[in-house]
Enzyme design. Structure first.
Site, PDB file in Angstrom:
ATOM      1  N   LEU A   1       0.833  -1.217   0.000  1.00 22.36           N
ATOM      2  CA  LEU A   1       0.000   0.000   0.000  1.00 22.36           C
ATOM      3  C   LEU A   1       0.858   1.254   0.000  1.00 22.36           C
ATOM      4  CD1 LEU A   1      -2.411  -1.258   2.784  1.00 22.36           C
ATOM      5  CD2 LEU A   1      -3.076  -0.878   0.409  1.00 22.36           C
ATOM      6  N   GLY A   2       2.109   1.074   0.378  1.00 23.04           N
ATOM      7  CA  GLY A   2       3.047   2.190   0.483  1.00 23.04           C
ATOM      8  C   GLY A   2       4.269   1.690   1.224  1.00 23.04           C
TER       9      GLY A   2
ATOM     10  N   GLY B   1       7.654   2.639   3.702  1.00 23.84           N
ATOM     11  CA  GLY B   1       8.360   3.574   4.578  1.00 23.84           C
ATOM     12  C   GLY B   1       9.714   2.996   4.924  1.00 23.84           C
TER      13      GLY B   1
ATOM     14  N   SER C   1      10.528   1.324   7.427  1.00 24.01           N
ATOM     15  CA  SER C   1      10.469  -0.058   7.927  1.00 24.01           C
ATOM     16  C   SER C   1       9.951  -1.038   6.882  1.00 24.01           C
ATOM     17  CB  SER C   1       9.640  -0.117   9.208  1.00 24.01           C
ATOM     18  OG  SER C   1       8.464   0.625   9.069  1.00 24.01           O
TER      19      SER C   1
ATOM     20  N   PRO D   1       7.494  -2.191   3.243  1.00 24.49           N
ATOM     21  CA  PRO D   1       6.145  -1.974   2.723  1.00 24.49           C
ATOM     22  C   PRO D   1       5.067  -2.237   3.776  1.00 24.49           C
ATOM     23  CG  PRO D   1       7.342  -3.655   1.458  1.00 24.49           C
ATOM     24  CD  PRO D   1       8.151  -3.367   2.677  1.00 24.49           C
ATOM     25  N   VAL D   2       3.977  -1.478   3.665  1.00 25.55           N
ATOM     26  CA  VAL D   2       2.770  -1.764   4.447  1.00 25.55           C
ATOM     27  C   VAL D   2       1.866  -2.532   3.488  1.00 25.55           C
ATOM     28  CG1 VAL D   2       0.749  -0.702   5.539  1.00 25.55           C
ATOM     29  CG2 VAL D   2       3.022   0.275   5.918  1.00 25.55           C
TER      30      VAL D   2
ATOM     31  N   LYS E   1       1.343  -3.474   9.070  1.00 27.14           N
ATOM     32  CA  LYS E   1       2.708  -2.938   9.080  1.00 27.14           C
ATOM     33  C   LYS E   1       3.568  -3.944   9.830  1.00 27.14           C
ATOM     34  CE  LYS E   1       5.123   1.301  10.509  1.00 27.14           C
ATOM     35  NZ  LYS E   1       4.967   2.733  10.830  1.00 27.14           N
TER      36      LYS E   1
ATOM     37  N   ASP F   1       6.692  13.618  13.611  1.00 29.09           N
ATOM     38  CA  ASP F   1       6.981  13.174  12.245  1.00 29.09           C
ATOM     39  C   ASP F   1       5.806  13.536  11.336  1.00 29.09           C
ATOM     40  OD1 ASP F   1       8.705  12.059  10.381  1.00 29.09           O
ATOM     41  OD2 ASP F   1       7.882  10.040  10.617  1.00 29.09           O
TER      42      ASP F   1
HETATM   43  N1  ATP Z   1      -3.318   2.134   7.342  1.00 26.93           N
HETATM   44  C1  ATP Z   1      -2.824   2.304   6.128  1.00 26.93           C
HETATM   45  N2  ATP Z   1      -3.615   2.151   5.040  1.00 26.93           N
HETATM   46  C2  ATP Z   1      -3.113   2.341   3.795  1.00 26.93           C
HETATM   47  N3  ATP Z   1      -1.827   2.683   3.527  1.00 26.93           N
HETATM   48  C3  ATP Z   1      -0.997   2.836   4.568  1.00 26.93           C
HETATM   49  C4  ATP Z   1      -1.443   2.654   5.919  1.00 26.93           C
HETATM   50  N4  ATP Z   1      -0.396   2.880   6.739  1.00 26.93           N
HETATM   51  C5  ATP Z   1       0.632   3.192   5.943  1.00 26.93           C
HETATM   52  N5  ATP Z   1       0.296   3.167   4.646  1.00 26.93           N
HETATM   53  C6  ATP Z   1       1.164   3.468   3.499  1.00 26.93           C
HETATM   54  O1  ATP Z   1       2.466   2.983   3.795  1.00 26.93           O
HETATM   55  C7  ATP Z   1       3.419   4.075   3.860  1.00 26.93           C
HETATM   56  C8  ATP Z   1       4.433   3.808   4.936  1.00 26.93           C
HETATM   57  O2  ATP Z   1       3.775   3.704   6.185  1.00 26.93           O
HETATM   58  P1  ATP Z   1       4.421   4.246   7.517  1.00 26.93           P
HETATM   59  O3  ATP Z   1       4.680   5.720   7.338  1.00 26.93           O
HETATM   60  O4  ATP Z   1       3.566   3.867   8.668  1.00 26.93           O
HETATM   61  O5  ATP Z   1       5.763   3.423   7.533  1.00 26.93           O
HETATM   62  P2  ATP Z   1       7.177   3.775   8.137  1.00 26.93           P
HETATM   63  O6  ATP Z   1       8.060   2.639   7.786  1.00 26.93           O
HETATM   64  O7  ATP Z   1       7.041   4.131   9.582  1.00 26.93           O
HETATM   65  O8  ATP Z   1       7.536   5.048   7.278  1.00 26.93           O
HETATM   66  P3  ATP Z   1       8.350   6.365   7.512  1.00 26.93           P
HETATM   67  O9  ATP Z   1       8.859   6.365   8.914  1.00 26.93           O
HETATM   68  O10 ATP Z   1       9.372   6.306   6.447  1.00 26.93           O
HETATM   69  O11 ATP Z   1       7.337   7.456   7.278  1.00 26.93           O
HETATM   70  C9  ATP Z   1       2.560   5.335   4.095  1.00 26.93           C
HETATM   71  O12 ATP Z   1       3.202   6.494   3.619  1.00 26.93           O
HETATM   72  C10 ATP Z   1       1.295   4.988   3.308  1.00 26.93           C
HETATM   73  O13 ATP Z   1       1.470   5.255   1.926  1.00 26.93           O
END
Ligand code: ATP
Length: 387
Positions: free
Chosen positions: A26-27, A29, A31, A33-34, A49, A146
């Protein structure tokens, strides 16, 4: 915020309750892909996640859990701790699998870039929802730290979609003296930068520490970030702009942020209302004690009575490359910070399992099936028997 409702991290296998689409990202980050998942008993879809288990990951999950019951914060349904082995790994590792409300509308700026008739009224509608989420956190003495476009997600693709705040990876109970410099270029508040510079000085010359005034940052960092987000929503580009986008802050940009050196270029800002500019100036104030608080912002006249003036920002935000550069810069800086804080070494680029590089590769190759380097479809085989 319900204090009686304690977070229970399940140790049963997530695959007993959910089927995870490992190749449906879905995206991405820092950590990784989600992914999307489906609750087996109801058929309802969620996001999942997957983060390596650690004290920091548990803190993230705990703070998110505390904030979750608000209409403008992404809800958390379940958390599992399972042992998982991805194909490129030699052994199973403990990971937290956080089941979240599925935000089908994706990221805020992607949605704005698709809107033909984006007005100040719509920008104010989004800003109010961000404010409500931040108000909920700040009144619970939690600083998110953040706040950036990638963490602002929409519930669906309709015009009535609800905006929700996600990713509590850097959130902290705010005791007014948070000394760890967590920051992301473009959204970083001056006192965060100052803390970073002071800490670097101290590392180089420990004796210098006694000459430095104590460095701190708090909820006012979130207010600064809201100012940057509003600025971008109104014109499509950030107030502190680096001509050569990179994962690191250039000294020029650092200076600009520290001195609050930004403008409202006449060509793009001529038609934007004074009241909106007033909010930005009061949020991007370099002195945190002078900066608007969330209580003040939430009752600002622009939010309560915005104009219907049409904005040009969707056209600017539709330039995927510059939007991606801004987003990549955030992710890159976060990664550097995490590497610094855990004292890990950088791997050679050819062997680095870097989600930011992967994200760019994935975006540049539309034909490539999503998640091709991720675990194949038969996910449960990657869950160890004792998971
Ligand atoms: N609940 C959700 N529903 C749909 N897409 C999501 C959801 N949570 C996260 N995403 C997608 O996944 C991406 C990464 O999620 P998230 O920011 O929680 O991860 P991270 O690894 O903590 O990222 P970072 O710290 O780099 O921002 C988001 O930018 C979004 O595009």
């Amino acid at each position: 915020m319900s204090e009686t409702d304690e977070l229970k991290i399940k140790i049963s296998s997530i695959s007993d309750d959910y089927s995870i689409s490992w190749n449906h990202s879905l995206g991405t980050g820092v950590s990784g892909p989600v992914r999307q998942c489906t609750e087996i008993s109801t058929g309802q879809k969620f996001a999942v996640k997957c983060i390596p288990d650690s004290a920091k990951a548990r803190r993230e999950v705990h703070i998110h859990w505390l904030c979750r019951s608000h209409p403008n914060i992404v809800d958390m349904k379940d958390v599992y701790c399972n042992k998982i082995k991805f194909p490129e790994e030699k052994e199973h590792k403990s990971r937290l699998l956080v089941v979240l409300e599925l935000m089908e509308g994706g990221e805020l700026f992607d949605q704005i870039s698709k809107q033909r008739n984006f007005t100040e009224k719509k920008a104010a509608h989004y800003l109010l929802q961000i404010c409500q989420a931040v108000f909920h956190c700040h009144t619970s003495n939690i600083a998110h730290r953040d706040l950036k476009p990638e963490n602002l997600l929409l519930s669906d693709k309709t015009n009535d979609a609800v905006l929700k705040l996600s990713d509590f990876g850097f959130a902290k109970f705010d005791d007014g003296n948070l000394q760890t410099p967590y920051f992301t270029p473009y959204y970083v508040a001056p006192q965060v930068l100052e803390a970073h510079i002071q800490n670097r000085l101290i590392r180089k010359d420990p004796g210098a520490a006694s000459n430095n005034k104590p460095c701190f940052y708090d909820k006012s960092c979130d207010m600064w970030s809201i100012g940057v987000i509003l600025y971008i929503m109104l014109c499509g580009y950030p107030p502190f702009y680096s001509e050569t986008p990179s994962n690191h802050l250039s000294s020029k940009m650092r200076k600009k942020i520290l001195s609050g050196d930004y403008e409202f270029p006449e060509d793009d800002w001529r038609n934007i209302s004074k009241s909106a500019k007033d909010i930005i100036s009061r949020l991007l104030h370099i002195d945190p004690s002078q900066r608007m608080t969330i209580d003040e912002l939430i009752i600002h006249p622009w939010l309560l009575n915005p104009s219907d003036k049409k904005l040009n920002s969707p056209v600017v935000l539709a330039d995927k490359e510059s939007l991606e550069d801004i987003n990549l810069a955030h992710g890159g800086e976060l990664m550097v910070m995490r590497l610094n804080s855990t004292k890990l070494c950088l791997k050679p680029i050819s062997t680095a399992n870097n989600p930011i590089i992967k994200k760019r590769q994935r975006r540049s190759s539309v034909e490539e099936p999503l998640g091709s380097e991720e675990p194949p479809l038969k996910s449960p085989s990657y869950l160890s028997k004792d998971s």
